[in-house]
Design a protein around this motif. Structure first.
Motif, PDB file in Angstrom:
ATOM      1  N   THR A  34       4.543  -2.445   9.045  1.00 24.69           N
ATOM      2  CA  THR A  34       5.102  -1.124   8.727  1.00 24.69           C
ATOM      3  C   THR A  34       6.627  -1.116   8.739  1.00 24.69           C
ATOM      4  N   HIS A  93       3.088   1.892   5.558  1.00 20.15           N
ATOM      5  CA  HIS A  93       2.481   0.567   5.499  1.00 20.15           C
ATOM      6  C   HIS A  93       3.040  -0.181   4.288  1.00 20.15           C
ATOM      7  N   GLU A 150       0.519  12.520   6.339  1.00 19.75           N
ATOM      8  CA  GLU A 150      -0.076  11.261   6.783  1.00 19.75           C
ATOM      9  C   GLU A 150      -1.276  10.953   5.899  1.00 19.75           C
ATOM     10  N   GLY A 151      -1.410   9.711   5.502  1.00 16.41           N
ATOM     11  CA  GLY A 151      -2.520   9.327   4.624  1.00 16.41           C
ATOM     12  C   GLY A 151      -2.139   9.328   3.156  1.00 16.41           C
ATOM     13  N   SER A 191       0.817  -1.216   0.000  1.00 17.96           N
ATOM     14  CA  SER A 191       0.000   0.000   0.000  1.00 17.96           C
ATOM     15  C   SER A 191       0.853   1.270   0.000  1.00 17.96           C
ATOM     16  N   THR A 245       0.220   8.435  -0.165  1.00 22.44           N
ATOM     17  CA  THR A 245       0.867   7.196  -0.584  1.00 22.44           C
ATOM     18  C   THR A 245       2.157   7.522  -1.325  1.00 22.44           C
ATOM     19  N   LEU A 269       1.418   6.134   7.369  1.00 15.45           N
ATOM     20  CA  LEU A 269       0.501   6.047   8.501  1.00 15.45           C
ATOM     21  C   LEU A 269       0.819   7.110   9.549  1.00 15.45           C
ATOM     22  N   ARG A 270       2.112   7.434   9.672  1.00 21.28           N
ATOM     23  CA  ARG A 270       2.502   8.397  10.678  1.00 21.28           C
ATOM     24  C   ARG A 270       3.664   9.214  10.155  1.00 21.28           C
ATOM     25  N   LYS A 283       1.264   3.418   2.096  1.00 23.20           N
ATOM     26  CA  LYS A 283       0.587   4.565   2.696  1.00 23.20           C
ATOM     27  C   LYS A 283       1.367   5.057   3.916  1.00 23.20           C
TER      28      LYS A 283
END
Lengths: 279, 474
Positions: free
Chosen positions: A60, A22, A80-81, A2, A83, A6-7, A4
């Protein structure tokens, strides 16, 4: 995968950030010493970054980067969020970790993040880990809390003396080596001059010294030879034979000159980025 | 009126960008036949009873059949014939060494110029929309996967894997292709420059495979992100390894790590995959030297030299230790390179690369050679002329002296038998390796060769896999 974010955490605001991404398959395979190659946008270059931590259960990986050129500046614009376009890895040979006694892990600047992953590996293997970290001043130190959590000894050096020893990590290292003749290994990750200086300090003590080379890479899987470096008179590829090598055998001068070869283009790229982003 | 009965001894010329224009851009050099030109050339084919050209084709294209349809103006039928055995006709029509294969065996070539089979293949492929390939072969527009109960994985997305996936996808087998880089196509995208094989052509062929149900996963490194054992554990019925031979060779001469010395792999990967010719619009930087030496005499050397010219180098030399006649490059590429301004430094072999005070390349010392007695391969051996050397003032050196087996996947695959030279050992008939149901083909088996030979190996392996999984349509 993904990819992505996350943090995201600014470790040193505007200069150094940490991303938790991620990437379950990479998290499953990654070991201390491995790195990933990122590409941030469709016209982007391939950027190698050391994996600073992994969490297999969460799927992660953690990376820490210094904002130096266009690619890292672009990475810094992600939130964050978001990709990351491409995350490829884990690459490189993992650090050789075995139960061997006392291991000193030296980290400088952003290199502390990568060193942290290796120190953790040595701790898990049952070694007594001495962490020595250095930066120009107190606010530029990374991962001290994390390292303090598992290292029985955490020694700090700052150029301005704002915390710990006033001076270089090499001075702390020499002092520590003189006190204890049974150090099995020294690992150093940071700027090239620091790794070179550490290797010089350890040589008379005869302690095995591992450095992690941040050579310029393109594919990162042994295909292009851009990352070649001279280790003990032999040409080795940092991406597949390394990135870690015997610090007593690395030709640091050659590494330095090869690292500087795209300086003009890097500046041009960064200027363009600044003008496009109004900075 | 053209008198069809009158035999034309010469091939229909290929329209091309003029040499002094094309050596400044990355657009395709050969522009392709018009419909009229293609049909005219197809009509030169005498439709031999026993077509020798087909014997020369590693993927067994029914050349006589497709040219027959084309001569009659039936391009869809011609396409269908080609596509039955060749997953990548638009690629092959451009980069195959036809002179050694189909065209090399053409009976017309004995007295006149052979039929321009490659150019015809390219015309047919370019004319036809390859997305409908599935329907062409299976008669089914939906591209269903009738053999969904089996699954096959390919590692690497170069020509051999694309062939395997094309062959199996057409028979309704789900195939997943794992690629280490961020773009699909392997050497077709990182190695061969845009002016010889546009990325859009590769993307179209890859798109056709997607449409047939093939899944491509970029950024998965075989041996790192995923191992052969992982794939077997995941229940793949067969695995094909087509990772190419990507480890660049160097010469082990002094000065090789100076700034400005590149392997052809790095140089071409930067320019092609990273689109560094469009820096700073793209982020990957490319060197902009004035005087360049390329070491080697193969297609890769030609590609590197012609790329350097296009990036504005004033002088580009190809240094090769034999003469022009022994160069392994396709004749067409060599001629194109010379036309564009590449200079040949023949019968020379580099002995050192010399740097300035900043560790940057400033010249190369070449040993002058002469041709000696033929060696085992039948080619004359290059022998140094004692005491005779030459200096070449250059600020960049590109080494295009070949590649070896990349160890990344091999080291991560215990039980995989390797040859003495470090390549994977595979059964020449079936492509199977020492691990049951794991196949290999292309450069990782035979060492650096051509796109079409990799495709031929892929085809053999795919046939065996299809037979073993009982998914043959015929």
């Amino acid at each position: 995968m993904s990819n992505k974010i996350l943090r995201k955490k600014a470790l040193i605001p505007g200069q150094t950030s940490m991303l938790v991404i991620h990437a379950p398959q990479i998290a499953k395979k990654a070991k201390p010493g491995n790195f990933v190659i990122l590409r941030i946008h469709s016209k982007g270059e391939r950027v190698p970054l050391t994996i600073a931590d992994t969490d297999q259960n969460a799927g992660t990986i953690t990376i820490v980067y210094l904002v130096v050129g266009k690619s890292s500046a672009l990475l810094e614009t992600l939130k964050e969020g978001d990709t990351i376009l491409d995350v490829c890895g884990p690459l490189g040979k993992p650090t050789h970790i075995e139960k061997c006694g006392t291991v000193i892990c030296v980290g400088g600047g952003t290199g502390i993040a990568a060193m942290h992953h290796i120190a953790k590996g040595h701790h898990r293997a049952g070694n007594h880990v001495v962490a020595i970290v250095g930066a120009r001043s107190k606010d530029l130190l990374l991962f001290c809390d994390e390292l303090g959590g598992f290292c029985p000894e955490l020694l700090i050096a700052t150029d301005d003396g704002s915390t710990g020893h006033k001076g270089f990590v090499t001075e702390v290292l020499r002092d520590r080596l003189e006190k204890d003749k049974d150090v099995a290994e020294v690992v150093a990750i940071g700027p090239v001059p620091m790794m070179e200086a550490v290797s010089k300090v350890t040589k008379p003590f005869g302690v095995r010294t591992v450095v992690s080379l941040n050579s310029i890479m393109v594919d990162g899987v042994g295909m292009c030879g851009a990352c070649r470096c001279n280790v003990g008179g032999e040409t080795r590829f940092a991406c597949v034979d390394g990135p870690e090598f015997d610090g007593h055998k690395v030709d640091f001068n050659e590494l330095r000159m090869r690292l500087a070869q795209y300086k003009n283009q890097e500046n041009e790229s960064m200027d363009l980025f600044r003008s496009e982003h109004g900075k | 009126m053209v008198n069809k009965k009158k035999f034309n001894p010469t091939r229909t010329p290929m329209p091309e960008q003029p040499a002094d224009v094309r050596n400044k851009n990355f657009k395709e050099v050969a522009l392709g036949y018009s419909r009229e030109q293609a049909i005219e050339e197809a009509n030169r084919c005498i439709q031999c009873k026993v077509p020798m050209c087909q014997k020369g084709c590693p993927v067994e294209i029914d050349i006589k059949g497709f040219i027959g349809h084309l001569a009659a103006g039936d391009i869809p039928s011609a396409y269908k014939v080609i596509k039955q055995t060749n997953a990548l006709p638009a690629v092959c029509g451009r980069v195959c060494p036809q002179e050694n294969q189909c065209e090399g065996s053409c009976i017309l070539g004995k007295k006149h110029e052979p039929v321009a089979i490659g150019r015809l293949e390219r015309f047919v492929a370019d004319t036809f929309d390859s997305d409908s390939a599935c329907e062409m072969i299976t008669g089914d527009t939906a591209c269903s996967l009738p053999n969904e109960h089996v699954k096959v994985a390919c590692i690497g997305s170069g020509p051999s894997s694309l062939t395997v996936s094309g062959y199996l996808a057409a028979r309704g087998v789900p195939v997943t292709v794992y690629e280490a880089l961020h773009e699909i196509g392997g050497v077709l995208v990182y190695g061969i420059p845009e002016f010889r094989l546009p990325k859009s052509i590769v993307a179209r062929e890859v798109g056709a495979l997607w449409a047939k149900g093939v899944t491509f996963l970029p950024n998965w490194v075989g041996g790192k992100t995923i191992t052969i054992q992982d794939l077997l554990d995941d229940g793949y019925d067969a695995i094909f390894i087509g990772v190419g031979a990507g480890l660049p060779w160097f010469l082990n001469i002094p000065g090789e790590n100076l700034v400005g010395v590149y392997s052809s792999n790095e140089y071409l990967t930067r320019i092609n995959l990273g689109r560094a010719y469009d820096f700073p619009n793209y982020d990957t930087p490319a060197p902009r030297p004035r005087n360049v030496a390329v070491v080697g005499g193969g297609n890769v050397a030609m590609d590197a030299a012609r790329t350097a010219l296009r990036l504005g180098a004033e002088n580009v030399y190809i240094t090769y230790r034999r003469t022009q006649d022994e160069m392994p490059a396709r004749r067409e590429e060599l001629h194109h390179a010379i036309e564009e301004g590449v200079k040949l430094e023949l019968l020379t072999s580099p002995i050192s690369i010399n740097g300035d005070e900043n560790s940057h390349v400033k010249s190369m010392t070449l040993q002058v050679m002469e041709l000696g007695e033929p060696d085992d391969s039948g080619r004359c051996r290059p022998v140094p002329v004692e005491g005779k050397t030459k200096e070449l003032e250059v600020d960049m050196v590109i080494l295009a002296v070949g590649t070896g087996a990349n160890p990344v996947l091999l080291e991560a695959t215990p039980g995989l038998s390797l040859s003495k030279r470090g390549y994977i050992e595979a059964d020449p008939e079936t492509g199977e390796t020492s691990i049951p149901n794991v196949f290999a083909g292309g450069d990782i088996v035979g060492g650096s060769a051509t796109v079409i030979s990799a495709m031929g190996a892929g085809r053999k392996a795919a046939k065996t896999i299809a037979e073993r999984l009982k998914v043959e349509l015929e």
